[in-house]
Motif scaffolding. Structure first.
Motif, PDB file in Angstrom:
ATOM      1  N   UNK A 384       1.094  -1.209   0.359  1.00 51.06           N
ATOM      2  CA  UNK A 384      -0.015   0.526   0.210  1.00 51.06           C
ATOM      3  C   UNK A 384       0.489   1.346   0.290  1.00 51.06           C
ATOM      4  N   UNK A 385       2.751   0.967   0.204  1.00 53.35           N
ATOM      5  CA  UNK A 385       3.235   2.578   0.418  1.00 53.35           C
ATOM      6  C   UNK A 385       3.298   2.585  -0.992  1.00 53.35           C
ATOM      7  N   UNK A 386       3.048   2.814  -1.871  1.00 53.26           N
ATOM      8  CA  UNK A 386       3.433   3.015  -3.292  1.00 53.26           C
ATOM      9  C   UNK A 386       3.520   4.406  -3.132  1.00 53.26           C
ATOM     10  N   UNK A 387       4.685   4.914  -3.572  1.00 51.55           N
ATOM     11  CA  UNK A 387       5.625   5.866  -3.427  1.00 51.55           C
ATOM     12  C   UNK A 387       5.382   6.307  -5.247  1.00 51.55           C
ATOM     13  N   UNK A 388       5.468   7.559  -5.540  1.00 51.90           N
ATOM     14  CA  UNK A 388       5.665   8.177  -6.659  1.00 51.90           C
ATOM     15  C   UNK A 388       7.326   7.755  -6.753  1.00 51.90           C
ATOM     16  N   UNK A 389       8.357   7.511  -6.239  1.00 51.52           N
ATOM     17  CA  UNK A 389       9.525   6.888  -6.847  1.00 51.52           C
ATOM     18  C   UNK A 389       9.380   5.586  -7.698  1.00 51.52           C
ATOM     19  N   UNK A 390       8.825   4.873  -6.283  1.00 48.40           N
ATOM     20  CA  UNK A 390       8.641   3.339  -6.724  1.00 48.40           C
ATOM     21  C   UNK A 390       8.254   3.667  -8.900  1.00 48.40           C
ATOM     22  N   UNK A 391       6.721   4.177  -8.867  1.00 52.11           N
ATOM     23  CA  UNK A 391       6.293   4.124  -9.736  1.00 52.11           C
ATOM     24  C   UNK A 391       7.080   4.811 -11.029  1.00 52.11           C
ATOM     25  N   UNK A 392       7.460   5.940 -10.760  1.00 49.57           N
ATOM     26  CA  UNK A 392       8.270   6.591 -12.023  1.00 49.57           C
ATOM     27  C   UNK A 392       9.651   5.319 -12.040  1.00 49.57           C
ATOM     28  N   UNK A 393       9.944   4.830 -11.131  1.00 50.44           N
ATOM     29  CA  UNK A 393      11.201   4.063 -12.049  1.00 50.44           C
ATOM     30  C   UNK A 393      10.491   2.702 -12.688  1.00 50.44           C
ATOM     31  N   UNK A 394       9.826   2.210 -12.397  1.00 54.26           N
ATOM     32  CA  UNK A 394       9.157   1.025 -13.245  1.00 54.26           C
ATOM     33  C   UNK A 394       9.084   2.051 -14.383  1.00 54.26           C
ATOM     34  N   UNK A 395       7.671   3.096 -14.703  1.00 52.47           N
ATOM     35  CA  UNK A 395       7.645   3.711 -15.969  1.00 52.47           C
ATOM     36  C   UNK A 395       8.669   3.492 -17.052  1.00 52.47           C
ATOM     37  N   UNK A 396      10.421   4.135 -15.779  1.00 53.40           N
ATOM     38  CA  UNK A 396      11.195   4.495 -16.838  1.00 53.40           C
ATOM     39  C   UNK A 396      11.986   3.257 -17.179  1.00 53.40           C
ATOM     40  N   UNK A 397      11.719   2.425 -16.727  1.00 53.09           N
ATOM     41  CA  UNK A 397      12.072   0.719 -17.319  1.00 53.09           C
ATOM     42  C   UNK A 397      11.292   0.372 -18.619  1.00 53.09           C
ATOM     43  N   UNK A 398       9.918   0.796 -18.750  1.00 55.51           N
ATOM     44  CA  UNK A 398       8.766   0.302 -19.577  1.00 55.51           C
ATOM     45  C   UNK A 398       9.530   1.590 -20.917  1.00 55.51           C
ATOM     46  N   UNK A 399      10.011   2.876 -20.508  1.00 51.22           N
ATOM     47  CA  UNK A 399      10.365   2.915 -21.728  1.00 51.22           C
ATOM     48  C   UNK A 399      11.632   2.184 -22.601  1.00 51.22           C
ATOM     49  N   UNK A 400      12.631   1.781 -21.687  1.00 55.42           N
ATOM     50  CA  UNK A 400      13.381   0.766 -22.399  1.00 55.42           C
ATOM     51  C   UNK A 400      13.245  -0.677 -22.610  1.00 55.42           C
ATOM     52  N   UNK A 401      12.083  -1.005 -22.686  1.00 58.41           N
ATOM     53  CA  UNK A 401      11.143  -2.242 -23.146  1.00 58.41           C
ATOM     54  C   UNK A 401      11.236  -2.514 -24.643  1.00 58.41           C
ATOM     55  N   UNK A 402      11.352  -3.239 -25.446  1.00 52.07           N
ATOM     56  CA  UNK A 402      11.034  -3.004 -26.748  1.00 52.07           C
ATOM     57  C   UNK A 402       9.308  -2.657 -26.981  1.00 52.07           C
ATOM     58  N   UNK A 403       9.164  -2.295 -28.414  1.00 52.66           N
ATOM     59  CA  UNK A 403       8.029  -1.309 -28.657  1.00 52.66           C
ATOM     60  C   UNK A 403       7.370  -2.889 -28.665  1.00 52.66           C
ATOM     61  N   UNK A 404       7.412  -3.713 -29.330  1.00 51.71           N
ATOM     62  CA  UNK A 404       6.665  -5.187 -29.567  1.00 51.71           C
ATOM     63  C   UNK A 404       7.532  -6.177 -28.735  1.00 51.71           C
ATOM     64  N   UNK A 405       6.593  -6.620 -27.662  1.00 52.24           N
ATOM     65  CA  UNK A 405       7.104  -8.217 -26.771  1.00 52.24           C
ATOM     66  C   UNK A 405       7.185  -9.313 -27.499  1.00 52.24           C
ATOM     67  N   UNK A 406       6.121  -9.557 -28.603  1.00 55.21           N
ATOM     68  CA  UNK A 406       5.767 -10.620 -29.375  1.00 55.21           C
ATOM     69  C   UNK A 406       4.496 -11.182 -28.868  1.00 55.21           C
TER      70      UNK A 406
END
Length: 699
Positions: A384-406
């Motif tokens: 429940x202790x979901x911080x902005x920092x955690x969300x932002x870090x995970x969103x940033x990692x999605x920016x590095x993922x391939x556009x098409x995962x398959x």
């Protein structure tokens, strides 16, 4: 002819290189000029040409009288045109150029019959500014902090269009600019920072006119900000995670071609929509963004759902915390107790007990019983202790993922210790894994699974040979025989006693464990060739799968039920049923490599926050510290990042021959060497075999 003369004068002003050299085309009421002048259209930028001089040449119509048309060579600096030639054109009342162009000979007049189709209609919004010159002159001054490659592309872009503006006219910012500025100001809602995008304020002078200097700065800055937003949306705030955060994070943002970005912005109708469309389209990114927006809007409500410490609670009791727990697990209260008396939301009933057990099972909390304990409270509060920092870090990692995962792929999420097979967006198989220890991490990367191996042998990697086998071999022991390891050189089996380990490099020998019941890789492994030499595999040691935090291996990922994973993959690839797969494992040849007809993408990820289909956010521990590193980088605190780099074996890692024995180096990992054999050599007693309890549980 008035428009032609104004444009020719504008070229003289541009040739000075001054920021104030700008041209606004005024509307003309001189109908005779319009009827007499032949129009020459600006060419589109030539993307195939690396020479901006060629890109900016104006194409003139062929002469109507059959004579050859001559064109002067452009100046060496494409941003500055030949001043004498431009001045001559400005003083020539017969010159009919309709737009700023490279110095050239006047074009022949077109026949009167073609005039209507070729004439230019003047407009108050047509403005030419020396943006390219401003970018060049201020590279080490006002624009020093901006991206060099962005500046170079914009110099080419504005040179090719003769300084024609995108964002400003003589009245200030145009509608396209206002649309773009709104998007830049809304960057925070997409996990970026609006403060990163510099938007100059444009104010008119006392006479209501805008300074040409200010317009040039505004045009330049807005283009640079748009280019920066496009890169940031694709993950370029951390352009090379592998070198900046650590080699275990083997990902890199895939950016759009910069010239494509600015060319697209020049042509699309909705500039802001074009930029926001550059963010990841992955459902998880979209869900994480929604949670970010909700978190910012409901910060107090999230705090109220935290469960304070308290006594152990079991079904049938009443306590104020039960009401909070119901909200957290979304379980409505029963109207009556088991004895038929009225109940309220503070009463712990069977429905809530079932939800508590299910939650514990999903989180790997043992025992998975209905008791409300400190462990359960900590887990609930952490999720429940979901911080902005955690969300932002995970969103940033999605920016590095391939556009098409398959359409069909395998995803391993390290912080969750899970592997999944996804087909058309649906999870069709899920299993627990054991990942690498923090000092021997499982790397984060994507590759293609190409082979499934039945009854594999385990080849000991160089790092283990050097650091954990060599010391005992030099001490006269044999850490190989008792553990079922075989040593070969050039395909020939060797007696380890016959080798002088002080003068021979153990990396030149192949050390492996043959297939069998105690093999470190179990009965099946899954290969997706990569520079980290890791893979998915079975293990004979199953007890570690019961741990909630399962980081125990040397880097590879052990799967709890790998046979089922093989059945799923080989059914999809070859149409084999489970019986055929099991028969191959039980009766097939050793080291049986089965090549996949269609290689499968494998994505090894590090997501510490995941939004389930029901909207609940599942959070996981930052077992390797990558989340912390990403947040430090996003905050610009680069000097505080402790990089996580893979440990590569080098000649310097090979211990010196002297000083290794029972009390030195890694020798103590292998037990005692006090007794000697008939040849006078020390006998090897593996003792508890602590090393192989770790390693042979799975690499």
């Amino acid at each position: 002819m008035r428009v032609a003369r104004l444009l020719a004068v504008g070229m003289v002003l541009l040739a000075t290189g001054s920021v104030s050299a700008a041209l606004a085309v005024e509307p003309s009421n001189d109908q005779t000029d319009k009827a007499a002048g032949a129009s020459t259209a600006l060419p589109a930028p030539d993307r195939d040409s690396s020479d901006p001089q060629t890109a900016m040449q104006v194409q003139t119509p062929p002469p109507q009288d059959g004579s050859a048309s001559s064109q002067a060579a452009p100046s060496e600096d494409p941003a500055v045109h030949s001043q004498p030639a431009a001045a001559a054109q400005a003083s020539d009342p017969t010159h009919t150029a309709d737009a700023p162009a490279a110095a050239s000979a006047p074009a022949s007049a077109a026949p009167a019959g073609n005039t209507a189709a070729r004439e230019i209609t003047p407009t108050n919004d047509l403005l030419y500014l020396p943006v390219a010159r401003y970018l060049q002159d201020n590279a080490k001054k006002a624009l020093a902090s901006t991206d060099l490659a962005d500046r170079q592309v914009l110099i080419q872009f504005y040179t090719a269009r003769m300084g024609s503006t995108l964002w400003v006219n003589k009245h200030g910012y145009n509608d396209a600019a206002k649309n773009l500025i709104a998007t830049l100001n809304d960057a925070d809602s997409w996990g970026l920072r609006s403060a990163d995008f510099k938007i100059p304020e444009l104010k008119p002078a006392a006479d209501g006119e805008f300074s040409l200097d200010d317009l040039t700065v505004a045009e330049t800055r807005l283009s640079l900000s748009a280019m920066e937003y496009a890169r940031d949306a694709r993950g370029d705030r951390i352009p090379d995670p592998s070198s900046q955060l650590g080699t275990y994070l083997d990902r890199k943002p895939v950016l759009l071609d910069r010239r494509t970005v600015i060319d697209s912005l020049a042509t699309v109708a909705d500039k802001g929509e074009y930029l926001t469309e550059l963010h990841p389209k992955h459902p998880q990114f979209v869900r994480l963004r929604e949670k970010l927006l909700a978190l910012r809007a409901n910060a107090k409500q999230a705090e109220d759902l935290k469960i304070p410490d308290g006594p152990k609670l079991t079904p049938g009791t009443s306590h104020a915390q039960i009401a909070i727990l119901r909200k957290r697990l979304k379980v409505a209260a029963a109207t009556t107790k088991e004895d038929g008396t009225p109940a309220d939301d503070t009463y712990y009933d069977k429905g809530l007990a079932a939800a508590v057990v299910a939650y514990k099972e999903s989180k790997g909390i043992d025992p998975a019983n209905p008791a409300i304990t400190s462990t359960l409270r900590r887990s609930l509060n952490a999720s429940n202790d979901l911080s902005e920092a955690k969300l932002l870090a995970n969103m940033e990692e999605w920016r590095w993922m391939p556009d098409d995962l398959g359409k069909y792929y395998v995803m391993v999420n390290i912080p969750e210790f899970k592997v999944r097979v996804i087909s058309d967006g649906e999870v069709i198989h899920e299993e627990r894994i054991v990942s690498g220890r923090p000092d021997t991490q499982s790397p984060i990367f994507s590759e293609m699974m190409r082979t499934v191996v039945m009854q594999p042998r385990w080849s000991v990697p160089d790092s283990i040979k050097i650091k954990e086998l060599l010391p005992s071999l030099r001490a006269g022991g044999d850490p190989l025989r008792r553990q079922g390891l075989v040593i070969e050189r050039n395909g020939r089996k060797m007696d380890p006693y016959s080798v002088d380990w002080r003068s021979n490099d153990i990396r030149n020998f192949n050390v492996y464990q043959p297939p069998g019941g105690g093999n470190a890789l179990g009965v099946v492994k899954f290969l997706f060739p990569n520079k980290h030499a890791v893979y998915l595999h079975d293990t004979p040691s199953k007890s570690l799968f019961n741990e909630s935090t399962r980081a125990f291996s040397h880097g590879c990922m052990r799967v709890r039920n790998p046979v089922k994973l093989a059945e799923v993959i080989l059914n999809k690839d070859k149409g084999w049923d489970p019986a055929m797969v099991q028969n191959l494992i039980a009766k097939g040849p050793e080291e049986n490599e089965i090549s996949l007809d269609q290689p499968i993408p494998v994505h090894v990820t590090y997501f510490t926050a995941w939004v389930a289909d029901d909207g609940e956010v599942q959070t996981y521990g930052d077992v390797y510290g990558h989340e912390k590193r990403i947040n430090l980088a996003l905050q610009g605190r680069w000097n505080q990042i402790a990089k996580a780099d893979e440990k590569k074996v080098s000649p310097e890692d090979i211990p010196q021959a002297d000083g290794w024995g029972n009390d030195g180096g890694f020798g103590s990992l292998f037990g005692s060497y006090d007794e000697r054999d008939s040849r006078g050599r020390k006998k090897y007693d593996p003792g508890l075999g602590g090393f192989f309890k770790q390693v042979l549980g799975g690499f």
